[in-house]
Design a protein around this motif. Structure first.
Motif, PDB file in Angstrom:
ATOM      1  N   THR A 138       0.583  -0.920   0.000  1.00  0.00           N
ATOM      2  CA  THR A 138       0.489   0.053   0.178  1.00  0.00           C
ATOM      3  C   THR A 138       1.121   1.182  -0.078  1.00  0.00           C
ATOM      4  OG1 THR A 138       0.362  -0.103   2.419  1.00  0.00           O
ATOM      5  CG2 THR A 138      -2.334  -1.002   1.156  1.00  0.00           C
ATOM      6  N   LEU A 150      -3.943   2.524  -6.902  1.00  0.00           N
ATOM      7  CA  LEU A 150      -3.747   2.860  -5.279  1.00  0.00           C
ATOM      8  C   LEU A 150      -5.164   4.121  -5.487  1.00  0.00           C
ATOM      9  CD1 LEU A 150      -0.352   3.715  -4.166  1.00  0.00           C
ATOM     10  CD2 LEU A 150      -2.172   1.631  -3.099  1.00  0.00           C
ATOM     11  N   ARG A 152      -5.852  -2.903  -7.208  1.00  0.00           N
ATOM     12  CA  ARG A 152      -5.954  -2.641  -6.401  1.00  0.00           C
ATOM     13  C   ARG A 152      -6.195  -4.124  -5.709  1.00  0.00           C
ATOM     14  NH1 ARG A 152      -8.543   1.878  -3.990  1.00  0.00           N
ATOM     15  NH2 ARG A 152     -10.661   1.037  -3.680  1.00  0.00           N
ATOM     16  N   GLY A 198      -5.818  -3.598  -0.011  1.00  0.00           N
ATOM     17  CA  GLY A 198      -5.112  -2.520  -0.211  1.00  0.00           C
ATOM     18  C   GLY A 198      -3.533  -2.878  -1.089  1.00  0.00           C
ATOM     19  N   MET A 199      -3.138  -3.967  -1.529  1.00  0.00           N
ATOM     20  CA  MET A 199      -1.693  -4.110  -2.260  1.00  0.00           C
ATOM     21  C   MET A 199      -2.111  -4.154  -3.627  1.00  0.00           C
ATOM     22  SD  MET A 199      -0.138  -7.311  -0.405  1.00  0.00           S
ATOM     23  CE  MET A 199      -0.851  -8.099   0.081  1.00  0.00           C
TER      24      MET A 199
END
Ligand code: ATP
Ligand code: MG
Length: 551
Positions: A75, A103, A127, A131-132
């Motif tokens: 993230t 992101l 994404r 959140g990665m």
């Protein structure tokens, strides 16, 4: 024209070819990159589903067999996994456009060209639930790269296409121009060419007809000119400004048969007068002159024709004036002779009259003196009568009408008139022959025979004879006067018919002759279309025959 048409067609083909190739390349390349992006998006979704959030093991397995590059970014942008590189040495990826976009918005994509511009890398980032961001990247040839790998082929194809274009252009040029090249310009309307050429061909046809009619007119005029100049008795020569003979008519060629009527003016004649006249005309002045050739006299008159600043051309007229010249000379001689002939008897009359006036003459001599004055006056009168007669005949004749005249009877009258004179000269005068009739002026005919008979008596010897003979020979009536007199020397035989010509002036004077008698015979003969034949042997006698060839 052939070059231009060929050039235009070839250039059009070339531009079309290049445009087509470029557009084709752009279209193919954009299709390929679109496919690539779709593929990456799909693959990214599959991998995301397969690893289900954070199945590192599965990611490692997929990464090891997967041909494209797979990157997992945390993230914060730190690289957590990459199947093609060392994670620890990789910089933070948060700033990469596709990562930043993913992101922020869940998905992101971008493409970047390599330093050499030959390769293009497509990135697709997604994404994950945690959140990665999972990123898949694939590298393909860029448009330029694709071009450079394919260029030998493209060049070959282009060369081939150019060859075909050149051949096609050449063939088209030939096809387009054929109807123009094979136009029959002599018959423009018979051509089956392009419609666009029709106004031009019509115009050409009109011009052709105009030229043909002008040419006909020119030929007609030339023929007329040739005809007129060929019939001319006068010589006509045209010279160019350079002095070359442009034209010489038949009369000139007859006049200078041994000279060439081509080339410079000097080749025609070398007479100084001729050269002067021609040179003056070529110099811009009209000139006149006189030239003698082979015993004949020619008048030369040359006019100058300005040739628009290019000097002067010249026109030369050559007229035979031999007769005119002779007549002029004869007239001058005649006037001089007449004055002289009139002066002699008048001087005598004056002399006798003066002597009588002064009273020197005895009474018994007055009668002989008066007789002499009368004789001189008589001579004067005869002379004047002869001159009047001659000038009458000269000016076209006596207006007296033509009538049938019987020559034998006429000779009888003449004999009667001259009988006395013949007796004085002790000459016998006879008339013989057959009657012969002619149409003519009685007075003139009688005078002609009288003059001949008068001479035959006057230039005879005592005891001699004169014969007046008439008849018809070969259908032509004739009068012949023969004598046994002193005769005429051959050198004088032609000249005795000239005015005032006397063979022996002193003898003639004695006989009272003035030299006009035979001149009147000659003129009278011309008036009656009679031929004069003279045969004479000095010391033996003379025969003069008048043959009336026309009735
Ligand atoms: P007229 O005018 O009075 O006749 P004419 O006799 O002298 O003068 P013509 O009759 O013209 O002149 O003759 C010219 C000349 O020719 C003469 O002077 C003479 O010398 C010569 N002649 C003419 N007839 C004869 C002839 N029958 N025999 C010899 N000589 C002649
Ligand atoms: Mg005479």
């Amino acid at each position: 024209m052939r070059k231009r048409v060929f050039g235009s067609i070839f250039l059009t083909a070339l531009i079309t070819l290049l445009l087509t190739v470029s557009l084709l390349l752009i279209a193919v390349h954009s299709g390929l990159s679109h496919d690539m992006r779709t593929r990456l998006a799909n693959e990214c979704s599959y991998i995301a589903a397969a690893i289900g959030g954070d199945d590192w093991q599965e990611l490692g397995r997929i990464g090891s067999i997967y041909a494209d590059r797979i990157t997992l970014v945390g993230t914060d942008g730190a690289v957590l996994y990459d199947n093609e590189g060392d994670v620890t040495s990789m910089e933070n990826h948060a700033a990469r456009p596709e990562i930043a976009e993913a992101l922020a918005r869940g998905v992101g994509e971008s493409s970047r060209l390599s330093d050499t511009l030959s390769e293009q890398t497509y990135y697709y980032a997604l994404r994950l639930d945690g959140g990665m961001v999972l990123r898949v990247a694939s590298t393909a040839d860029s448009a330029l790269g694709a071009l450079s790998t394919a260029s030998p082929w493209i060049v070959l194809v282009i060369l081939l296409a150019l060859l075909v274009a050149a051949l096609l252009a050449s063939w088209l040029t030939h096809v387009f121009l054929e109807p123009i090249v094979t136009l029959d310009l002599h018959a423009p309307l018979k051509n089956d060419a392009y419609d666009e050429l029709s106004p031009l061909l019509h115009r050409m046809d009109k011009q052709n007809r105009k030229i043909a009619s002008q040419l006909d007119e020119l030929k007609r005029r030339q023929a007329e000119f040739d005809d007129v100049t060929a019939r001319m008795d006068e010589g006509l020569v045209l010279f160019s400004a350079g002095g070359d003979i442009l034209f010489a008519n038949r009369a000139v060629c007859a006049l200078f048969p041994e000279d060439s009527a081509a080339g410079g003016y000097m080749t025609l004649c070398r007479d100084p007068e001729y050269i002067r006249v021609v040179e003056e005309a070529l110099g811009g002045k009209s000139a006149h002159g006189r030239m003698e050739k082979d015993g004949r006299v020619y008048s030369l008159s040359a006019s100058s024709v300005a040739e628009g600043g290019q000097g002067h051309a010249a026109v030369l007229f050559v007229v035979d004036i031999t007769e005119r010249d002779q007549a002029e000379r004869q007239r001058q001689e005649f006037t001089a002779n007449v004055s002289h002939e009139l002066k002699t008897p008048l001087t005598s009359i004056m002399g006798y009259a003066e002597i009588m006036e002064n009273g020197i003459v005895k009474a018994e001599d007055i009668a002989p003196f008066a007789g002499k004055i009368r004789a001189e006056a008589r001579r004067l009168l005869t002379l004047i009568e002869d001159i009047i007669r001659l000038s009458q005949l000269d000016e076209g004749g006596d207006p007296a009408p033509f009538e049938p005249v019987e020559l034998a009877a006429l000779c009888g009258t003449v004999r009667d008139r001259l009988q006395h004179k013949a007796a004085e000269h002790q000459v016998t005068l006879r008339v013989a022959g057959a009657p012969a009739e002619v149409s003519g002026q009685r007075r003139t005919l009688e005078q002609m025979v009288f003059n001949l008979a008068d001479n035959a008596i006057a230039y005879n010897k005592p005891g001699g004879s004169v014969l007046l003979e008439t008849g018809t020979q070969d259908g032509a009536p004739f009068v012949r006067v023969s004598d046994t007199g002193i005769g005429i020397a051959p050198a004088d035989q032609q000249r005795v018919f000239e005015r005032f010509y006397r063979v022996d002036k002193s003898h003639s004077k004695m006989t009272g002759g003035t030299g006009l008698g035979l001149s009147i015979v000659k003129h009278g003969a011309a008036l009656h279309h009679a031929e004069i034949a003279l045969q004479s042997t000095p010391g033996e006698g003379t025969t003069i025959t008048l043959r009336f060839t026309q009735g």
